[in-house]
Design a protein around this motif. Structure first.
Motif, mmCIF file in Angstrom:
data_model
loop_
_atom_site.group_PDB
_atom_site.id
_atom_site.type_symbol
_atom_site.label_atom_id
_atom_site.label_comp_id
_atom_site.label_asym_id
_atom_site.label_seq_id
_atom_site.Cartn_x
_atom_site.Cartn_y
_atom_site.Cartn_z
ATOM 1 N N PRO A 279 -8.982 17.434 -3.304
ATOM 2 C CA PRO A 279 -8.128 18.138 -2.336
ATOM 3 C C PRO A 279 -8.550 17.851 -0.893
ATOM 4 O O PRO A 279 -9.741 17.848 -0.574
ATOM 5 C CB PRO A 279 -8.340 19.611 -2.693
ATOM 6 C CG PRO A 279 -8.742 19.590 -4.129
ATOM 7 C CD PRO A 279 -9.559 18.332 -4.283
ATOM 8 N N GLY A 280 -7.548 17.545 -0.063
ATOM 9 C CA GLY A 280 -7.803 17.263 1.344
ATOM 10 C C GLY A 280 -8.243 15.839 1.641
ATOM 11 O O GLY A 280 -8.442 15.483 2.791
ATOM 12 N N TRP A 281 -8.386 15.011 0.636
ATOM 13 C CA TRP A 281 -8.832 13.628 0.820
ATOM 14 C C TRP A 281 -7.655 12.664 0.723
ATOM 15 O O TRP A 281 -6.620 12.958 0.128
ATOM 16 C CB TRP A 281 -9.841 13.253 -0.259
ATOM 17 C CG TRP A 281 -11.205 13.857 -0.065
ATOM 18 C CD1 TRP A 281 -11.502 15.149 0.229
ATOM 19 C CD2 TRP A 281 -12.445 13.174 -0.174
ATOM 20 N NE1 TRP A 281 -12.854 15.321 0.300
ATOM 21 C CE2 TRP A 281 -13.465 14.118 0.056
ATOM 22 C CE3 TRP A 281 -12.805 11.867 -0.453
ATOM 23 C CZ2 TRP A 281 -14.809 13.798 0.032
ATOM 24 C CZ3 TRP A 281 -14.148 11.543 -0.493
ATOM 25 C CH2 TRP A 281 -15.133 12.492 -0.244
ATOM 26 N N GLY A 282 -7.850 11.460 1.242
ATOM 27 C CA GLY A 282 -6.863 10.394 1.085
ATOM 28 C C GLY A 282 -6.857 9.893 -0.347
ATOM 29 O O GLY A 282 -7.861 9.954 -1.053
ATOM 30 N N ARG A 283 -5.696 9.402 -0.760
ATOM 31 C CA ARG A 283 -5.546 8.848 -2.103
ATOM 32 C C ARG A 283 -4.475 7.776 -2.049
ATOM 33 O O ARG A 283 -3.636 7.770 -1.138
ATOM 34 C CB ARG A 283 -5.157 9.932 -3.098
ATOM 35 C CG ARG A 283 -3.843 10.611 -2.736
ATOM 36 C CD ARG A 283 -3.557 11.802 -3.591
ATOM 37 N NE ARG A 283 -2.342 12.466 -3.091
ATOM 38 C CZ ARG A 283 -1.843 13.553 -3.607
ATOM 39 N NH1 ARG A 283 -2.432 14.137 -4.633
ATOM 40 N NH2 ARG A 283 -0.746 14.080 -3.103
ATOM 41 N N GLY A 284 -4.486 6.871 -2.994
ATOM 42 C CA GLY A 284 -3.448 5.855 -2.966
ATOM 43 C C GLY A 284 -3.642 4.728 -3.943
ATOM 44 O O GLY A 284 -4.587 4.714 -4.743
ATOM 45 N N VAL A 285 -2.718 3.766 -3.842
ATOM 46 C CA VAL A 285 -2.720 2.567 -4.670
ATOM 47 C C VAL A 285 -2.398 1.377 -3.765
ATOM 48 O O VAL A 285 -1.426 1.403 -3.015
ATOM 49 C CB VAL A 285 -1.675 2.642 -5.807
ATOM 50 C CG1 VAL A 285 -1.677 1.369 -6.644
ATOM 51 C CG2 VAL A 285 -1.913 3.866 -6.677
ATOM 52 N N GLU A 286 -3.231 0.351 -3.851
ATOM 53 C CA GLU A 286 -2.949 -0.921 -3.179
ATOM 54 C C GLU A 286 -2.633 -1.937 -4.258
ATOM 55 O O GLU A 286 -3.362 -2.043 -5.253
ATOM 56 C CB GLU A 286 -4.130 -1.413 -2.350
ATOM 57 C CG GLU A 286 -3.855 -2.761 -1.705
ATOM 58 C CD GLU A 286 -5.059 -3.376 -1.024
ATOM 59 O OE1 GLU A 286 -4.951 -4.561 -0.618
ATOM 60 O OE2 GLU A 286 -6.096 -2.717 -0.892
ATOM 61 N N LEU B 80 0.824 -1.198 0.000
ATOM 62 C CA LEU B 80 0.000 0.000 0.000
ATOM 63 C C LEU B 80 0.861 1.251 0.000
ATOM 64 O O LEU B 80 1.798 1.376 0.796
ATOM 65 C CB LEU B 80 -0.886 0.009 1.253
ATOM 66 C CG LEU B 80 -1.730 1.260 1.485
ATOM 67 C CD1 LEU B 80 -2.785 1.401 0.408
ATOM 68 C CD2 LEU B 80 -2.351 1.206 2.861
ATOM 69 N N VAL B 81 0.534 2.174 -0.912
ATOM 70 C CA VAL B 81 1.151 3.492 -0.955
ATOM 71 C C VAL B 81 -0.002 4.482 -0.923
ATOM 72 O O VAL B 81 -0.883 4.443 -1.793
ATOM 73 C CB VAL B 81 1.992 3.689 -2.232
ATOM 74 C CG1 VAL B 81 2.594 5.083 -2.273
ATOM 75 C CG2 VAL B 81 3.079 2.629 -2.323
ATOM 76 N N ASP B 82 -0.025 5.348 0.091
ATOM 77 C CA ASP B 82 -1.113 6.316 0.191
ATOM 78 C C ASP B 82 -0.652 7.570 0.908
ATOM 79 O O ASP B 82 0.408 7.593 1.522
ATOM 80 C CB ASP B 82 -2.325 5.716 0.894
ATOM 81 C CG ASP B 82 -2.063 5.376 2.359
ATOM 82 O OD1 ASP B 82 -0.899 5.116 2.734
ATOM 83 O OD2 ASP B 82 -3.022 5.373 3.143
ATOM 84 N N ASP B 83 -1.430 8.624 0.774
ATOM 85 C CA ASP B 83 -1.158 9.868 1.475
ATOM 86 C C ASP B 83 -2.430 10.702 1.465
ATOM 87 O O ASP B 83 -3.474 10.249 0.992
ATOM 88 C CB ASP B 83 0.031 10.622 0.852
ATOM 89 C CG ASP B 83 -0.244 11.185 -0.535
ATOM 90 O OD1 ASP B 83 -1.266 10.818 -1.157
ATOM 91 O OD2 ASP B 83 0.560 11.993 -1.006
ATOM 92 N N MET B 84 -2.324 11.901 1.988
ATOM 93 C CA MET B 84 -3.434 12.851 1.974
ATOM 94 C C MET B 84 -3.067 13.976 1.012
ATOM 95 O O MET B 84 -1.989 14.549 1.118
ATOM 96 C CB MET B 84 -3.663 13.444 3.366
ATOM 97 C CG MET B 84 -4.058 12.439 4.422
ATOM 98 S SD MET B 84 -5.702 11.783 4.194
ATOM 99 C CE MET B 84 -6.687 13.203 4.616
#
Length: 143
Positions: A88-95, A73-77
């Motif tokens: 904008p301001g939400w979590g996002r990522g790739v599993e 998992l790679v994610d951030d805000m």
């Protein structure tokens, strides 16, 4: 690279290339999950190399040798004021779910600190969210 063999969309590839830290989940000896923060590299062929100091003596490395099924998992805000963010301001990522193997190689990150013993992930399923303006919600597929 042939686009038909790349497990990642252009947006997923760009997102992963801009990140330096992910979390690798392996299956421990008791059958339960074990998750660790790790450095990684996205390879041109769609595999992901995971490194670390003295990797061959780590629990994650031994776990992969015993059971190759992993999740990465790679994610951030996204910053609230990021005009380029899908949300904008939400979590996002790739599993990335896949099959891992242990290989010898060089990370080219953490040089002098990371060992040459790598974990290479071959994706079988990719789930991403809030990184692609053409697909702003969760996107999941077998690869």
């Amino acid at each position: 690279m042939d686009a038909t063999t790349d497990p990642f969309t252009a947006a997923e590839r760009a997102y992963l290339a801009g990140q330096g830290l992910g979390r690798l989940s392996t299956i421990g000896p008791d059958g339960g999950p074990q998750t660790r923060p790790v450095g990684f590299r996205l390879n041109d062929d769609g595999t992901i190399d995971v490194g670390g100091p003295d990797n061959a003596n780590s629990r994650k490395y031994r776990n992969v040798r015993a059971d190759p099924h992993v999740s990465f998992l790679v994610d951030d805000m996204a910053a609230p004021d990021d005009p380029d963010a899908v949300k904008p301001g939400w979590g996002r990522g790739v599993e990335i779910r896949g099959i891992a193997e242990t290989v010898k190689g060089t990370m080219h990150i953490g040089q002098g600190y990371f060992s040459d013993d790598l974990i290479r992930i071959r994706p079988t399923r990719v789930i991403s969210w809030h990184i692609d303006p053409d697909h702003p919600e969760q996107r999941s597929r077998a690869v």
